[in-house]
Design an enzyme around this catalytic site. Structure first.
Site, short mmCIF file in Angstrom:
data_model
loop_
_atom_site.label_atom_id
_atom_site.label_comp_id
_atom_site.label_asym_id
_atom_site.label_seq_id
_atom_site.Cartn_x
_atom_site.Cartn_y
_atom_site.Cartn_z
N HIS A 198 2.70 -6.51 -3.57
CA HIS A 198 3.70 -6.03 -4.72
C HIS A 198 2.99 -6.58 -6.12
O HIS A 198 2.22 -5.26 -6.64
CB HIS A 198 5.00 -5.95 -5.22
CG HIS A 198 5.58 -5.16 -3.63
ND1 HIS A 198 6.06 -5.52 -2.32
CD2 HIS A 198 5.73 -4.16 -3.26
CE1 HIS A 198 7.10 -4.23 -1.96
NE2 HIS A 198 6.50 -3.91 -2.26
N GLU A 440 9.49 2.37 8.04
CA GLU A 440 8.53 1.23 7.72
C GLU A 440 8.84 0.25 8.79
O GLU A 440 8.06 -0.98 8.36
CB GLU A 440 8.35 0.84 6.33
CG GLU A 440 10.42 0.97 5.81
CD GLU A 440 9.61 0.55 4.40
OE1 GLU A 440 9.22 0.43 3.61
OE2 GLU A 440 10.45 0.91 3.36
N ASP A 464 4.98 -1.34 5.14
CA ASP A 464 5.94 -3.06 5.59
C ASP A 464 5.53 -2.12 7.22
O ASP A 464 5.54 -3.57 7.90
CB ASP A 464 6.56 -2.25 5.26
CG ASP A 464 7.08 -2.94 3.94
OD1 ASP A 464 6.80 -3.84 3.92
OD2 ASP A 464 8.19 -2.83 2.88
N CYS A 511 3.83 6.98 1.92
CA CYS A 511 3.33 6.90 0.58
C CYS A 511 2.47 4.98 0.55
O CYS A 511 3.26 4.23 -0.23
CB CYS A 511 4.99 6.63 0.17
SG CYS A 511 6.73 5.12 0.68
C1 PEP Z 1 5.34 0.65 1.93
O1 PEP Z 1 6.21 -0.18 2.60
O2 PEP Z 1 4.55 1.21 2.61
C2 PEP Z 1 6.01 1.45 1.03
C3 PEP Z 1 5.85 2.16 0.47
O3 PEP Z 1 7.35 1.05 0.71
P1 PEP Z 1 6.74 -0.28 -0.86
O4 PEP Z 1 5.60 -1.12 -0.80
O5 PEP Z 1 7.54 -0.72 -1.65
O6 PEP Z 1 7.44 -1.85 0.07
MG MG Z 2 8.36 -0.73 2.24
#
Ligand code: PEP
Ligand code: MG
Length: 587
Positions: A198, A440, A464, A511
């Site tokens: 992140h 995910e 994920d 996403c």
């Molecule tokens: C993902 O896991 O691809 C996602 C978009 O959520 P995050 O990266 O916030 O876990």
């Molecule tokens: Mg995620």
């Protein structure tokens, strides 16, 4: 006399695109081991004062947290913080720190750190499991106090460089990254972390050039060396020669020019050369990204990561404050859809609340919907806020970390209760708000057909999905070579998901960061994905890539992909197609 040092090139992984030029400032290992330096006699009072201030800020934060937890879960749970507060009031410990400052002439944060480490070591060695567990709490308080030294504005210049610089650190948490001072930090490099952490995602959103996985950086690099940070390919160059500076300036100019050229596509649709329409939207973490989203030509927000409200030990804003934020997003993005993802706290992100015991495996722990379904009041506050804001534009709501149908049903039940409560109070909202879940976790992909019957869309969170499918921690750079976006199992799970959605007449988005990787776009087009949601800075190039591709050719290629046995085979199929149709976008 100024001696020109030798040029040194250090290779890490690209974290966030961009090139920065400037002196390097190295920060000690994380926030846990602060820099140590000797102070003069006339600085003793200042250091004692800094120590007291950091303690006061920490006590204030802990008091607030205790009240918050008491309101949510009752007095008993709130008591966890009494133990934390007691450490900060322990006279013996406080005296030792004060002595270390005045007698050993240590800077305040180091004096505090050293005393606490000795104390913690002694506790860890005691043959008593209760005491050993308390050591984790104390460690937590210790970290918090050290962080609060960072907030203190009297900190000596060495700690808070007021010149523009490239920051090198052992690690930066997502909250450290979000609070980076853009006036001073031109770019950053960390030893830890990986492209899908992140921290890297945030750096991309905030447009800060970054490198991750730069091993040995903190020890090897000297503060104030001149540097060039290339976030496109993960290279940090120290003491660059005039010729190297020129090469990188030219590269930066080329990149800027290429972006400018893509700008003519801003108002164009994202349609393949054979007429297949895809919705291209943007991911955001903060509302200050909205102008960038508009500028990029995105057709919506496919993921608003709301957990970043919890930065720096902050709390989730109340229902009305959240409503204001979601309305702002809805209005800015209207007439397009904005998808508000409910709190995805935990994992490598901010915990929803301090835990009495650290989790052994946070990514497999109390994260996402699991938190929301155990903290129902908090969850419903968020749901009501989204519903209230749904009259300001077009909003959707999406649940993270879904592992199976029961969580979908439970979350929908709470959404229904929230709607009933607003109805009763006479508050208007959009009763047909789109409801979706993130796919995910492999178990959710396998159950996509059943889940699809309960929702309006599925959005694949590939960050994920990859980590849970191949069992590779997405932030652990020791295993980052095993984190393979093109692993055949990942594509088989994505294919199951897309087919389940189509069979049930709903749409599928992606996403995760994969949606913004140009070498992978042919695979996503081939799978028949309906929506791609990417960091705003990637919108123009992904649009160009999709417009260059033919959907029928990509779906033909998918037949090969779904038969492939290894990740390099799939990567090669996709990259060849990408190079054939948009070589100028692929480095
Ligand atoms: C993902 O896991 O691809 C996602 C978009 O959520 P995050 O990266 O916030 O876990
Ligand atoms: Mg995620």
């Amino acid at each position: 006399m100024h001696v020109q040092s030798e040029e040194i090139i250090i290779q890490g992984s690209p974290g966030s695109p961009g090139i920065s030029f400037g002196p390097v400032h190295v920060m000690a290992r994380g926030f846990s081991a602060p820099d140590v330096y000797e102070i003069n006699e006339d600085q003793i009072a200042r250091e004692q004062n800094r120590f007291e201030q950091a303690l006061e800020i920490t006590k204030g934060q802990l008091d607030q947290l205790r009240t918050h937890i008491e309101n949510l879960s009752g007095e008993e749970e709130g008591k966890i913080f009494d133990a934390h507060l007691m450490v900060l009031e322990d006279k013996t410990l406080l005296r030792r720190v004060s002595n270390a400052i005045s007698e050993r002439r240590q800077n305040a944060e180091y004096a505090f750190y050293a005393v606490m480490q000795t104390f913690l070591e002694a506790m860890r060695r005691v043959n008593d499991s209760y005491l050993r567990e308390r050591a984790a709490d104390i460690d937590d308080v210790c970290q918090r106090v050290l962080r609060n030294f960072q907030l203190d504005t009297d900190a000596p210049a060495a700690d808070r460089p007021d010149h523009q610089h490239i920051l090198v650190a052992y690690d930066l948490s997502p909250s450290d990254t979000a609070s980076i001072d853009r006036n001073h930090v031109l770019g950053f490099a960390t030893e830890q972390g990986s492209v899908n952490s992140h921290t890297a995602i945030l750096a991309r959103s905030l447009g800060i050039p970054a490198i991750v996985g730069l091993e040995g950086a903190v020890i090897d690099i000297k503060t104030l060396s001149d540097g060039i940070l290339d976030g496109y390919n993960g290279t940090l160059i120290l003491n660059p020669t005039a010729e190297t500076v020129k090469t990188y300036q030219e590269k930066l100019n080329r990149k800027k020019l290429a972006l400018k050229e893509l700008d003519i596509l801003r108002e164009e649709e994202t349609t393949t050369s054979d007429g297949h329409r895809i919705t291209l939207s943007a991911n955001i973490e903060f509302t200050n990204e909205l102008p960038m989203v508009k500028q990029s030509g995105a057709e919506g927000v496919g993921l608003f990561r709301t957990e970043f409200y919890l930065l720096d030990g902050g709390e989730m804003p109340d229902e009305f404050q959240q409503e204001k934020v979601y309305s702002e997003v809805a209005k800015a993005v209207a007439p397009h859809l904005s998808i508000i993802r409910t709190l995805d706290a935990g994992g490598d992100k901010i915990p929803a609340e301090p835990l009495s015991h650290p989790e052994p495996n946070p990514f497999l722990g109390w994260r996402g919907i699991r938190v929301s379904l155990t903290r129902k009041a908090l969850f419903k506050e968020q749901l009501r806020a989204v519903l209230r804001a749904s009259t300001s534009g077009k909003l959707g709501v999406m649940f993270p970390m879904i592992s199976g149908i029961s969580e979908v049903l439970a979350a929908k039940e709470l959404l229904k209760e929230s709607m009933d409560e607003l109805d009763k109070a006479g508050v208007p909202f959009d009763p047909n708000i789109e409801v979706g879940v993130m796919i995910e976790i492999p178990s959710a992909a396998m159950m996509a057909n059943e889940i699809a019957k309960e929702v309006d869309f599925l959005s694949i969170g590939t960050n994920d999905l990859i980590q849970y499918t191949v069992a590779v921690d997405r932030v652990n750079h020791y295993v980052s070579h095993l984190y393979k976006p093109t692993h055949p199992a990942v594509f088989r799970l994505m294919d199951i998901t897309v087919r389940a959605a189509k069979d049930n007449g709903i749409w599928t988005g992606v996403c995760g960061e994969m949606a913004g990787q140009l070498a992978i776009t042919p695979l996503l087009v081939g799978l028949g994905i309906d929506e791609l949601s990417v960091g705003a800075h990637m919108v123009p190039s992904i649009k160009k890539a999709v417009r260059s591709l033919s959907q029928s050719e990509c779906s033909e290629m998918m037949k090969e992909v779904l038969k492939a046995r290894t990740s390099p085979e799939i990567a090669a199929l996709s990259e060849n197609m990408a190079r054939r149709y948009y070589p100028e976008l692929i480095e």
